[in-house]
Design a protein around this motif. Structure first.
Motif, PDB file in Angstrom:
ATOM      1  N   VAL A   1      20.401  -6.620  14.498  1.00 56.16           N
ATOM      2  CA  VAL A   1      21.748  -7.125  14.259  1.00 56.16           C
ATOM      3  C   VAL A   1      21.882  -7.739  12.869  1.00 56.16           C
ATOM      4  CG1 VAL A   1      21.381  -9.456  15.170  1.00 56.16           C
ATOM      5  CG2 VAL A   1      23.634  -8.405  15.373  1.00 56.16           C
ATOM      6  N   LYS A   2      20.745  -8.054  12.238  1.00 54.32           N
ATOM      7  CA  LYS A   2      20.844  -8.785  10.963  1.00 54.32           C
ATOM      8  C   LYS A   2      21.504  -7.951   9.872  1.00 54.32           C
ATOM      9  CE  LYS A   2      16.367  -7.788   8.788  1.00 54.32           C
ATOM     10  NZ  LYS A   2      15.116  -8.381   8.270  1.00 54.32           N
ATOM     11  N   ASN A   3      21.377  -6.631   9.919  1.00 57.41           N
ATOM     12  CA  ASN A   3      22.045  -5.818   8.907  1.00 57.41           C
ATOM     13  C   ASN A   3      23.561  -5.956   9.028  1.00 57.41           C
ATOM     14  OD1 ASN A   3      19.653  -4.903   7.802  1.00 57.41           O
ATOM     15  ND2 ASN A   3      19.553  -3.097   9.112  1.00 57.41           N
ATOM     16  N   GLY A   4      24.039  -6.031  10.270  1.00 54.31           N
ATOM     17  CA  GLY A   4      25.458  -6.271  10.471  1.00 54.31           C
ATOM     18  C   GLY A   4      25.864  -7.642   9.977  1.00 54.31           C
ATOM     19  N   TRP A   5      25.017  -8.639  10.218  1.00 50.71           N
ATOM     20  CA  TRP A   5      25.308  -9.983   9.716  1.00 50.71           C
ATOM     21  C   TRP A   5      25.390  -9.999   8.193  1.00 50.71           C
ATOM     22  CZ3 TRP A   5      21.318 -13.294  12.959  1.00 50.71           C
ATOM     23  CH2 TRP A   5      21.759 -13.346  14.287  1.00 50.71           C
ATOM     24  N   MET A   6      24.395  -9.366   7.587  1.00 50.47           N
ATOM     25  CA  MET A   6      24.377  -9.371   6.117  1.00 50.47           C
ATOM     26  C   MET A   6      25.498  -8.509   5.557  1.00 50.47           C
ATOM     27  SD  MET A   6      20.223  -9.220   5.707  1.00 50.47           S
ATOM     28  CE  MET A   6      20.154  -9.449   3.935  1.00 50.47           C
ATOM     29  N   GLY A   7      25.829  -7.438   6.268  1.00 51.96           N
ATOM     30  CA  GLY A   7      26.948  -6.604   5.827  1.00 51.96           C
ATOM     31  C   GLY A   7      28.255  -7.354   5.825  1.00 51.96           C
ATOM     32  N   GLU A   8      28.387  -8.318   6.735  1.00 47.23           N
ATOM     33  CA  GLU A   8      29.605  -9.134   6.779  1.00 47.23           C
ATOM     34  C   GLU A   8      29.519 -10.340   5.858  1.00 47.23           C
ATOM     35  OE1 GLU A   8      32.388  -8.527   8.118  1.00 47.23           O
ATOM     36  OE2 GLU A   8      31.938  -6.837   9.447  1.00 47.23           O
ATOM     37  N   GLY A   9      28.375 -10.522   5.211  1.00 49.19           N
ATOM     38  CA  GLY A   9      28.235 -11.601   4.246  1.00 49.19           C
ATOM     39  C   GLY A   9      27.837 -12.938   4.828  1.00 49.19           C
ATOM     40  N   PHE A  10      27.314 -12.947   6.055  1.00 48.79           N
ATOM     41  CA  PHE A  10      26.946 -14.223   6.672  1.00 48.79           C
ATOM     42  C   PHE A  10      25.887 -14.956   5.854  1.00 48.79           C
ATOM     43  CE2 PHE A  10      27.881 -12.636  11.292  1.00 48.79           C
ATOM     44  CZ  PHE A  10      29.197 -12.438  10.957  1.00 48.79           C
ATOM     45  N   ASP A  11      24.956 -14.201   5.279  1.00 46.74           N
ATOM     46  CA  ASP A  11      23.838 -14.816   4.570  1.00 46.74           C
ATOM     47  C   ASP A  11      24.240 -15.421   3.231  1.00 46.74           C
ATOM     48  OD1 ASP A  11      24.365 -12.166   3.721  1.00 46.74           O
ATOM     49  OD2 ASP A  11      22.398 -12.047   2.761  1.00 46.74           O
ATOM     50  N   ARG A  12      25.417 -15.074   2.742  1.00 42.84           N
ATOM     51  CA  ARG A  12      25.850 -15.575   1.429  1.00 42.84           C
ATOM     52  C   ARG A  12      27.200 -16.274   1.516  1.00 42.84           C
ATOM     53  NH1 ARG A  12      26.107 -10.042   1.924  1.00 42.84           N
ATOM     54  NH2 ARG A  12      28.154  -9.075   1.609  1.00 42.84           N
ATOM     55  N   ALA A  13      27.554 -16.654   2.744  1.00 44.73           N
ATOM     56  CA  ALA A  13      28.876 -17.239   2.948  1.00 44.73           C
ATOM     57  C   ALA A  13      28.975 -18.611   2.278  1.00 44.73           C
ATOM     58  CB  ALA A  13      29.181 -17.354   4.439  1.00 44.73           C
ATOM     59  N   GLY A  14      29.983 -18.773   1.473  1.00 42.99           N
ATOM     60  CA  GLY A  14      30.288 -20.053   0.841  1.00 42.99           C
ATOM     61  C   GLY A  14      31.667 -20.531   1.268  1.00 42.99           C
ATOM     62  N   MET A  15      31.961 -21.750   0.936  1.00 44.14           N
ATOM     63  CA  MET A  15      33.202 -22.365   1.394  1.00 44.14           C
ATOM     64  C   MET A  15      34.275 -22.287   0.306  1.00 44.14           C
ATOM     65  SD  MET A  15      33.651 -26.163   2.985  1.00 44.14           S
ATOM     66  CE  MET A  15      35.221 -26.824   3.547  1.00 44.14           C
ATOM     67  N   LYS A  16      35.441 -21.843   0.697  1.00 43.67           N
ATOM     68  CA  LYS A  16      36.631 -21.855  -0.149  1.00 43.67           C
ATOM     69  C   LYS A  16      37.586 -22.913   0.406  1.00 43.67           C
ATOM     70  CE  LYS A  16      40.200 -20.740  -2.720  1.00 43.67           C
ATOM     71  NZ  LYS A  16      40.270 -21.161  -4.137  1.00 43.67           N
ATOM     72  N   VAL A  17      37.996 -23.874  -0.431  1.00 42.41           N
ATOM     73  CA  VAL A  17      38.926 -24.922  -0.021  1.00 42.41           C
ATOM     74  C   VAL A  17      40.326 -24.541  -0.506  1.00 42.41           C
ATOM     75  CG1 VAL A  17      39.567 -27.344  -0.262  1.00 42.41           C
ATOM     76  CG2 VAL A  17      37.153 -26.698  -0.043  1.00 42.41           C
ATOM     77  N   TYR A  18      41.253 -24.375   0.440  1.00 41.31           N
ATOM     78  CA  TYR A  18      42.623 -24.036   0.095  1.00 41.31           C
ATOM     79  C   TYR A  18      43.475 -25.283  -0.134  1.00 41.31           C
ATOM     80  CZ  TYR A  18      41.168 -19.507   1.937  1.00 41.31           C
ATOM     81  OH  TYR A  18      40.502 -18.341   2.165  1.00 41.31           O
ATOM     82  N   ASP A  19      43.196 -26.303   0.631  1.00 42.37           N
ATOM     83  CA  ASP A  19      44.000 -27.517   0.517  1.00 42.37           C
ATOM     84  C   ASP A  19      43.189 -28.683   1.047  1.00 42.37           C
ATOM     85  OD1 ASP A  19      46.562 -28.873  -0.028  1.00 42.37           O
ATOM     86  OD2 ASP A  19      46.506 -29.255   2.131  1.00 42.37           O
TER      87      ASP A  19
END
Length: 1010
Positions: free
Chosen positions: A780-798
């Motif tokens: 399943v990890k290829n699917g996780w990495m394909g969705e960017g879970f391993d490099r997910a960062g936070m975007k603050v909108y407000d």
């Protein structure tokens, strides 16, 4: 010197001058010596173990055929201990491969550069053997052996893991004799020995001489017949002699008393029959052994006799007329220093560990084990699935997985004799062991005429045991003729699949899971799901977890740091990496949490609550043959980690599969803060060979009812002046009487938490969805990495804040988490509330985008300063737990250090989480730290490694320990499952919610002041 014939690549030549296979035994001179089972106490046994002269050749081409001449100079050769494996002694290539052959697929041919090991041993034979027939026995040689004595060629054999016995009387002379042996790494038998393991070579099991009477017993087959009510046993001892011989049989019971004797004159073949009234029956729970002594000439042979009957009744697997559940493991021969050379004490250690963890069955995967291992299983009590040394897994990859390719060798008539030979030698050697309850025709070798011939020969020779072979399962699309097989066998079938088999109305054979619940790394996580179904249906007879131990090789880095190596660490190609690190115990036999989980799930006692206000519980005996009189029940009531009351119940009497109802004299707290927990533990009354008095076999826990609403009374805290909140350059500083917190509005994270000036975090807080993939996440990890879970960062909108009447500061952050390439994984709003005491309350509402991959986790990650080493928590412990791997843990209050939470898997991965935590405190040694609470509980982890640290390295010794403590407070963590080889993680254990809310309270604390 005659030339060396190329027997090694001719499937029509399996042996030259090898003795016909026979039952395993050692001839003794006296009954007393035979009774000890110590080989060295026989005057007719002489070990050849020890130091041999050895010369390794990278290619057979460089071997001087004259080396076998008795005058050949070997003083310059190396000294090598026998038994041993070359590769563990610095010769040749250490090599691990699973499916793929290590040589080109060109049967029956092997590479011309075929490594060879030359062995020379000088030995003497005493004068007392002058009139004896002399034999040499090689218990195991991988892959084939050429033998010379005093310069004369004696014989050849292949088939690595069954004995090769040669008659050597014509070649022996008085005084010093020289034995020369050539062992080849590869032969045509290599195509039949493609097991998932390190590819070791050499004389890896014991070598010894036997002196035999000229007219002697050659073979013995102890068959038995039990009356339908088991009131009488008839022992039919079939004896093969080399000539006319008077044979006396004596049968003694476990107390040493004679229960039967008879004599017969036998010339060639004969039978001696003994009858026993009211026999004590053998089973793995009560391994009652009689001893049969056969006196003939100067020899005494001893055989274990376990009266037991294996049958299949209306599709139900039974032993002695009772349905039995096989609670097993697959066990390879594996030693971290010696390879496949297994010392006797190492075997004993394995078996005692298994016994302590409620294992009752061993599948000898995928070859017959050392015969002494079966002796131990007879005595200690295990059911054994004895498996032929046969696996042709690499055929499928060699043919690019073309349909039908798996069955190629099994369908080829040229290989029929080689297939059948492996069944014959296994059955003949092991036929007298009561522990062997199933014959297996090998593993992962396709299924066609050659397997059918193996099974038919086996059933004709021994109809008392069922025959198994998983390679005939329908999904392999092999031969449809499975009449010769008595069991339906599966590997890694899902829980749903085995339940469908049990309920479809068409199934007639018992289903055996020869491999299930792959125990690789952090796992397995689906054991209880399997066993809930297995216990439910009579057609399901149980199975064997893959597998018992990690096959790591103990080695060192160039700097001298020891570690356990796996495939590829020695430059071996092809290799399957850490796929050999897939056991319930480490290479040095330290239990993983997965073994503790297995122990609890398959425990032979089940404890349930009937009416707790009155202390009524039910104890169900899941043993097949034993009552519970050997156990004591210990109970405790705890409140907030303190023992409130306890006691013992000594009269456990429930018979097999019966339930006993017990009233405990509970003194549960009636009022107060906290939830009373009742723990009921079943323990041994007496010391055994495998565990001490008081050893726990099973437990259960229950929350006791209370007379008052149970909730923690909040402490009164001095608050002093109202809150002050100051924003400067997008940083919000919130101060109170004794705290100062700083929130980065642009980053949406706390960057400072302190109490009395003591900093509590060393880096910004962050929401986290990534975990270091477990081995069972590999699909399943290829699917996780394909969705960017391993490099997910936070975007603050407000990000905005407000002060409410001087009592609280509220910060609202709208954010998303995502990685490059892909759209954000989730979007959420976090509301942080800081009250006048410095306590922080978080509520975040999350919406996850539609995608095929479920989340590994969701929670908050904090980095706490150096020195934050103390952990205290209320929840499940003392070891790691996950939503699908928590049944071996107990609710309690635990105090430990951060390093104690780390599970040191050989390949680093997610580890150490605590599922179902109620609250946790991480602090320095003075008790200064953070307390975490959540109304619905949480998964908690404290470590000196981040998920990225664990993801980045291949071996645990490569980890660089951080001084800071990384804390994860997770709303949920997905389960671990067994998908490295087993089915996909069950949906119930996946974090696949699309909308959820998580609430968390964080409070800076000085524990001594709480």
């Amino acid at each position: 010197m005659q030339r060396i014939e190329k027997y090694w690549q001719n499937p029509a030549v399996l042996q030259v001058n090898r003795e016909p296979p026979r039952a395993y035994y050692i001839p003794y001179g006296k009954e007393e010596a035979a009774d000890t089972g110590k080989r060295g106490r026989s005057p007719f046994y002489q070990t050849l173990n020890g130091s041999w002269k050895f010369e390794y050749h990278a290619s057979l081409r460089t071997v001087d055929p004259a080396f076998a001449v008795e005058t050949y100079e070997v003083n310059g050769w190396d000294d090598l201990i026998v038994p041993s494996c070359w590769q563990m002694n610095g010769y040749d290539q250490l090599h691990y491969t699973n499916v793929n052959y290590p040589i080109p697929y060109d049967p029956p041919y092997v590479p011309d550069a075929n490594p060879a090991g030359l062995y020379v041993k000088e030995f003497r034979v005493g004068d007392d053997w002058a009139d004896k027939m002399k034999y040499v026995v090689f218990e195991g040689v991988n892959s084939c052996i050429y033998l010379w004595i005093n310069g004369s060629f004696v014989g050849y054999s292949q088939g690595s893991r069954v004995p090769a016995e040669f008659h050597i009387s014509p070649y022996i002379r008085p005084g010093v004799n020289r034995m020369a042996v050539m062992v080849l790494k590869w032969c045509d038998g290599t195509y039949l020995e493609d097991q998932d393991l390190w590819r070791h070579s050499g004389i890896f099991r014991d070598v010894y001489l036997l002196a035999r009477d000229r007219v002697r017993i050659r073979d013995v087959f102890n068959r038995q017949q039990l009356t339908p009510d088991y009131s009488e046993a008839a022992l039919h001892t079939e004896i093969e002699t080399t000539g006319p011989l008077r044979v006396k049989a004596e049968l003694r019971n476990p107390a040493g008393e004679m229960v039967g004797s008879a004599e017969a004159d036998i010339d060639g073949n004969g039978v001696i029959e003994l009858r026993v009234a009211n026999p004590l029956l053998w089973n793995a729970e009560k391994p009652v052994l009689y001893k049969l002594y056969l006196h003939a000439g100067e020899e005494v042979l001893r055989f274990p006799i376990g009266f037991r009957q294996v049958t299949i009744d209306s599709g139900v697997f039974t032993i002695n007329g009772r349905a039995v559940k096989l609670k097993g493991v697959n066990r390879h021969d594996s030693h971290p220093v010696l390879g496949q050379t297994i010392p006797l004490q190492h075997m004993i250690r394995d078996l005692r560990l298994m016994k302590r963890h409620n294992v009752n069955t061993i599948r000898a995967s995928h070859y017959p084990n050392d015969p002494r291992f079966l002796d131990l299983c007879d005595e200690i009590g295990f059911y054994v699935v004895d498996e032929a040394d046969l696996e042709c897994h690499g055929v499928i990859s060699a043919h690019n997985y073309a349909e039908g390719s798996f069955h190629k060798l099994s369908a080829d008539p040229a290989w029929k004799d080689a297939f059948v030979d492996r069944a014959i030698r296994m059955v003949e050697r092991d036929k007298n062991h009561p522990c062997v309850i199933i014959w297996s025709m090998g593993n992962e070798s396709g299924y066609d005429a050659n397997h059918i011939a193996m099974a038919e020969w086996t059933k004709a020779r021994d109809s008392s045991r069922p025959v198994h072979y998983e390679g005939a399962a329908p999904h392999y699309k092999g031969s449809a003729d499975t009449e010769c097989l008595d069991l339906e066998s599966r590997m890694y079938a899902s829980v749903q699949a085995i339940e469908e088999y049990a309920t479809n109305g068409n199934s007639t054979k018992p289903l055996f899971l020869c491999e299930y619940s792959h125990a690789m790394g952090n796992g397995p996580g689906d054991l209880k799901d399997y066993w809930d179904v297995i216990y439910k249906y009579p057609l399901l007879m149980g199975g064997c977890v893959w597998e018992w131990c990690d096959h790591g090789i103990l080695t060192k880095t160039p700097e001298g740091v020891p570690f356990f190596a796996y495939g590829g660490d020695f430059g071996d190609k092809p290799n399957d990496g850490n796929f050999c690190i897939d056991g319930l115990v480490s290479p040095d036999r330290q239990p993983h949490a997965g073994l503790l989980e297995l122990k609890q799930v398959i425990a032979p006692i089940r404890i349930g609550a009937e009416h707790l206000p009155e202390g009524r519980i039910a104890v169900t005996n899941l043993y097949d043959f034993s009552d519970l009189t050997h156990l004591v029940l210990h109970w405790t009531v705890e409140l907030n980690g303190e023992v409130f009351s306890q006691g013992d119940i000594w009269r456990l009497e429930a018979g097999p599969r019966e339930t006993q109802r017990i009233v405990l004299p509970l003194e549960a707290p009636g009022t107060g803060a906290g939830q009373p927990i009742l723990t009921v533990s079943c323990r041994l009354k007496e010391r055994t060979d495998w565990a001490d008095f008081g050893y726990e076999l099973a437990f259960a826990q229950f929350e006791l009812p209370t007379q008052a609403t149970v909730q923690k009374v909040p402490a009164q805290r001095r608050t002093g002046a109202a809150l002050q909140a100051i924003e400067k350059r997008e940083q919000l500083v919130v101060e109170g009487f004794d705290f100062r917190h700083t929130f980065d509005l642009a980053a949406g994270a706390f960057i400072g938490l302190s109490k009395h000036g003591v900093p509590m975090i060393a880096a910004p807080t962050q929401f986290a969805i990534w975990r270091a993939p477990t081995d069972n996440d590999m699909r399943v990890k290829n699917g996780w990495m394909g969705e960017g879970f391993d490099r997910a960062g936070m975007k603050v909108y407000d990000s905005a804040w407000s002060l409410t009447d001087g009592n609280a500061v509220e910060i609202r952050v709208k954010y998303s988490l995502g990685g490059y390439i892909k759209a954000p994984v989730l979007r959420g709003e976090a509301v942080w509330r800081i009250d006048v005491s410095g306590e922080i309350h978080l509520r975040t509402d999350v919406e996850v985008k539609e995608m095929s991959a479920f989340l590994p986790r969701f929670g908050l990650q904090l980095t706490m300063p150096r020195g934050s080493e103390e952990v205290e928590y209320a929840g499940l412990g003392p070891h790691e737990s996950y939503i699908d791997k928590r049944h071996s843990t107990k609710k309690g209050r635990y105090a430990l250090r951060v390093d104690d939470m780390f599970e040191n898997y050989i390949k680093p991965q997610e580890n150490g989480s605590r599922y179902g935590t109620q609250w946790a405190i991480v602090s320095n040694e003075l008790g200064m730290g953070l307390r975490f609470d959540s109304p619905d509980g949480f998964s908690f982890n404290a470590s000196h490694y981040t998920p990225a640290d664990l993801t980045a390295v291949a071996h645990s010794h490569e980890l660089v320990r951080r001084e800071e403590t990384i804390v994860h407070i997770d709303y949920k963590m997905s389960g671990v499952g067994s998908n490295s080889c087993g089915p996909q993680l069950l949906p119930a254990y996946q974090l696949n919610e699309k909308r959820f809310a998580f609430e968390l309270t964080i409070r800076p604390v000085f524990k001594e002041d709480e």
